[in-house]
Design a protein around this motif. Structure first.
Motif, PDB file in Angstrom:
ATOM      1  N   VAL A 381      88.621 -24.125  79.227  1.00 38.69           N
ATOM      2  CA  VAL A 381      87.688 -25.245  78.993  1.00 38.69           C
ATOM      3  C   VAL A 381      87.348 -25.339  77.572  1.00 38.69           C
ATOM      4  N   PRO A 382      86.923 -26.348  77.069  1.00 38.05           N
ATOM      5  CA  PRO A 382      86.375 -26.563  75.733  1.00 38.05           C
ATOM      6  C   PRO A 382      85.374 -25.689  75.619  1.00 38.05           C
ATOM      7  N   GLU A 383      85.000 -25.126  74.412  1.00 35.36           N
ATOM      8  CA  GLU A 383      84.064 -24.190  74.093  1.00 35.36           C
ATOM      9  C   GLU A 383      82.743 -24.843  74.211  1.00 35.36           C
ATOM     10  N   ASP A 384      82.242 -26.028  74.291  1.00 41.49           N
ATOM     11  CA  ASP A 384      80.983 -26.408  74.338  1.00 41.49           C
ATOM     12  C   ASP A 384      80.700 -27.194  75.794  1.00 41.49           C
ATOM     13  N   TRP A 385      81.743 -27.041  76.635  1.00 37.46           N
ATOM     14  CA  TRP A 385      81.674 -27.564  78.062  1.00 37.46           C
ATOM     15  C   TRP A 385      80.602 -27.025  78.720  1.00 37.46           C
ATOM     16  N   ASP A 386      79.558 -27.733  79.084  1.00 38.53           N
ATOM     17  CA  ASP A 386      78.556 -27.199  79.997  1.00 38.53           C
ATOM     18  C   ASP A 386      77.815 -28.549  80.745  1.00 38.53           C
ATOM     19  N   PRO A 387      78.389 -28.669  81.848  1.00 37.23           N
ATOM     20  CA  PRO A 387      77.910 -29.821  82.674  1.00 37.23           C
ATOM     21  C   PRO A 387      76.529 -29.887  83.003  1.00 37.23           C
ATOM     22  N   GLN A 388      75.909 -28.701  83.003  1.00 34.83           N
ATOM     23  CA  GLN A 388      74.446 -28.547  83.471  1.00 34.83           C
ATOM     24  C   GLN A 388      73.725 -29.004  82.115  1.00 34.83           C
ATOM     25  N   LEU A 389      74.065 -28.552  81.261  1.00 36.81           N
ATOM     26  CA  LEU A 389      73.276 -29.248  79.898  1.00 36.81           C
ATOM     27  C   LEU A 389      73.478 -30.521  79.795  1.00 36.81           C
ATOM     28  N   ASP A 390      74.664 -30.974  80.139  1.00 38.07           N
ATOM     29  CA  ASP A 390      74.787 -32.569  80.246  1.00 38.07           C
ATOM     30  C   ASP A 390      73.904 -33.232  81.085  1.00 38.07           C
ATOM     31  N   VAL A 391      73.748 -32.822  82.177  1.00 41.25           N
ATOM     32  CA  VAL A 391      72.549 -33.311  82.922  1.00 41.25           C
ATOM     33  C   VAL A 391      71.299 -33.285  82.386  1.00 41.25           C
ATOM     34  N   ALA A 392      70.941 -32.027  81.970  1.00 39.95           N
ATOM     35  CA  ALA A 392      69.733 -32.091  81.017  1.00 39.95           C
ATOM     36  C   ALA A 392      69.338 -32.970  80.164  1.00 39.95           C
ATOM     37  N   MET A 393      70.652 -33.412  79.492  1.00 39.83           N
ATOM     38  CA  MET A 393      70.427 -34.311  78.129  1.00 39.83           C
ATOM     39  C   MET A 393      70.197 -35.678  78.736  1.00 39.83           C
ATOM     40  N   ASP A 394      71.075 -36.033  79.844  1.00 41.35           N
ATOM     41  CA  ASP A 394      70.968 -37.300  80.383  1.00 41.35           C
ATOM     42  C   ASP A 394      69.593 -37.703  80.868  1.00 41.35           C
ATOM     43  N   THR A 395      69.156 -36.681  81.337  1.00 39.92           N
ATOM     44  CA  THR A 395      67.698 -36.628  81.949  1.00 39.92           C
ATOM     45  C   THR A 395      66.698 -36.816  81.032  1.00 39.92           C
ATOM     46  N   ILE A 396      66.601 -35.818  79.966  1.00 39.16           N
ATOM     47  CA  ILE A 396      65.689 -36.184  78.949  1.00 39.16           C
ATOM     48  C   ILE A 396      65.746 -37.531  77.924  1.00 39.16           C
ATOM     49  N   LEU A 397      66.919 -37.953  77.892  1.00 38.27           N
ATOM     50  CA  LEU A 397      67.288 -39.201  77.125  1.00 38.27           C
ATOM     51  C   LEU A 397      66.560 -40.215  77.921  1.00 38.27           C
ATOM     52  N   GLU A 398      66.600 -40.274  79.335  1.00 36.68           N
ATOM     53  CA  GLU A 398      65.708 -41.122  80.111  1.00 36.68           C
ATOM     54  C   GLU A 398      64.510 -40.996  79.858  1.00 36.68           C
ATOM     55  N   MET A 399      63.798 -39.850  79.849  1.00 35.64           N
ATOM     56  CA  MET A 399      62.482 -39.386  79.551  1.00 35.64           C
ATOM     57  C   MET A 399      62.065 -40.052  78.185  1.00 35.64           C
ATOM     58  N   VAL A 400      62.535 -39.913  77.215  1.00 32.61           N
ATOM     59  CA  VAL A 400      62.533 -40.160  75.988  1.00 32.61           C
ATOM     60  C   VAL A 400      62.316 -41.959  75.867  1.00 32.61           C
ATOM     61  N   LYS A 401      63.227 -42.729  76.818  1.00 38.83           N
ATOM     62  CA  LYS A 401      63.139 -43.942  76.654  1.00 38.83           C
ATOM     63  C   LYS A 401      61.801 -44.616  77.519  1.00 38.83           C
ATOM     64  N   LYS A 402      61.302 -43.792  78.071  1.00 39.89           N
ATOM     65  CA  LYS A 402      60.278 -44.216  78.696  1.00 39.89           C
ATOM     66  C   LYS A 402      58.691 -44.199  78.012  1.00 39.89           C
TER      67      LYS A 402
END
Length: 402
Positions: A381-402
């Motif tokens: 897997v890629p060294e930076d592969w982290d699907p949980q962090l990806d979900v966290a990033m998607d979540t916080i970007l939505e929060m920033v938009k609000k």
């Protein structure tokens, strides 16, 4: 009538022959043991006190054991077993030297393999809760939730975490062989010990000005490390922050309380309750709080103090919890020093989150579930592969938009 008489004669003859055979082969003491086993105790009486029984056991062992015995070691193990009888895996006895070793862990430096260990579903199941990042244990290939089988050939079944740690630690440069079970497969690793300077906090600025701050454990050095990292992210004008508590096995409650105080508004962080119903509450003040979008990453290895922080943020609705259900340790321990310098580490209270949730054996449920998919051990897997962090990033970007 005759048949009944023959039966009792036969039974008595059988017992007599059995006693004679045991006597000739093993000696008189075995006869006494045999009769007790058969429910025919010849000499039996109650002890006047537990001390009297200990003295009798010691005397018998000195008399019959085939080699010399070490009473000092026996008493030490007796103390340990006596405390173990409480039935709580977190309430344990330490000798003076053992407690000194234990406290090294929370001072920030020691010589060993760099891994958090703890109990699984039972106290007979010892697990790697998490290898420290960049540690000898991680480099060797040990993984979170590996179950210990042996250390340098010594079976660890029934050991306390402190006994296990004592086996694992050793001088820098020496090698320790650790056998574990993972997914029903037995694996063996040779790990070279090193000086472990515990870097409990790491951080970086991710894309879109999202700060990322990982806390590996709550040691004495963690509050300072957290503040340094947090202030650096703030100086870079972060628009939101992800705190990663995955594989955080816990630590000192006063340290996690200080960190929570930096993030939360005025209110309860957590409270404890002892067996008498006495409550002690830990508060955050109104001097400082974090008002930007906040996401907290957790998993099944987030335990104890990390659950205090995640629970406080969740109950105050100051952030979103992402990941999987946490470990579930809702008990508080306190050292009690005995006259000779030995120590009892005693579970003195339960702790509850700000809203009164008791998490022992239950854990904290995330607001958004994000699981890591199971992969073959040899998968690339890629060294930076982290699907949980990806979900966290998607979540916080939505929060920033609000």
């Amino acid at each position: 009538m005759k048949s009944k008489k023959s039966f009792w004669i036969g039974l008595g003859t059988g017992i007599g022959i059995s006693l004679l055979i045991v006597t000739l082969y093993f000696g008189i003491q075995s006869v006494l043991d045999f009769t007790k086993t058969a429910g025919l105790g010849l000499i039996e009486s109650e002890y006047g006190s537990q001390d009297e029984k200990f003295e009798d056991i010691l005397e018998k062992l000195n008399t019959y054991y085939h080699e010399d015995i070490n009473p000092e070691n026996m008493y030490k193990e007796a103390y340990r077993g006596f405390v173990d009888g409480v039935g709580d895996p977190y309430t344990v006895y330490f000798s003076k030297d053992e407690f000194k070793s234990f406290t090294e862990d929370i001072d920030g430096t020691y010589e060993g393999i760099g891994a958090y260990v703890g109990f699984g579903e039972t106290k007979d199941e010892l697990l790697i809760i998490a290898p420290m990042v960049g540690s000898p244990s991680e480099k060797a290939g040990l993984k979170a939730m590996d179950r210990f089988i042996s250390v340098d050939g010594t079976d660890v079944s029934g050991m306390t975490t402190e006994e296990l740690v004592k086996l694992i630690k050793g001088k820098k440069g020496t090698t320790v062989v650790i056998k574990v079970s993972r997914n029903d497969e037995v694996l063996e690793y040779s790990v070279v010990r090193d000086e472990i300077v515990v870097p409990t906090v790491s951080h970086e600025m991710l894309e879109n000005k999202i700060g990322y701050l990982r806390i590996g454990g709550f040691d004495r050095v963690t509050e300072t490390q957290f503040l340094e990292a947090f202030l650096e992210l703030e100086a870079q004008n972060q628009e939101g922050m992800i705190i990663d508590l995955r594989y955080n096995g816990g630590g000192l409650t006063h340290v996690v309380s200080a960190i929570a105080d930096e993030l939360l508004p005025k209110g309860i962080i957590y409270y404890t309750e002892d067996k008498e119903g006495n409550k002690a509450t830990v508060y955050s003040d109104e001097e400082r709080q974090f008002n930007k979008p906040l996401v907290v990453l957790v998993n099944q290895s987030s335990a104890s103090a990390s659950e205090i922080l995640a629970g406080a943020i969740k109950d105050h609705e100051r952030g979103v919890i992402v990941g999987t259900t946490t470990f579930g340790k809702g008990l508080v321990q306190q050292p009690v020093i005995l006259n000779d310098g030995s120590v009892l580490k005693v579970t003195v209270a339960k702790y509850f989150t700000a809203d009164g949730h008791y998490i022992q054996g239950v854990g904290i449920e995330p607001d958004i579930i994000a699981e890591l998919p199971e992969l073959d051990e040899n998968a690339t897997v890629p060294e930076d592969w982290d699907p949980q962090l990806d979900v966290a990033m998607d979540t916080i970007l939505e929060m920033v938009k609000k």
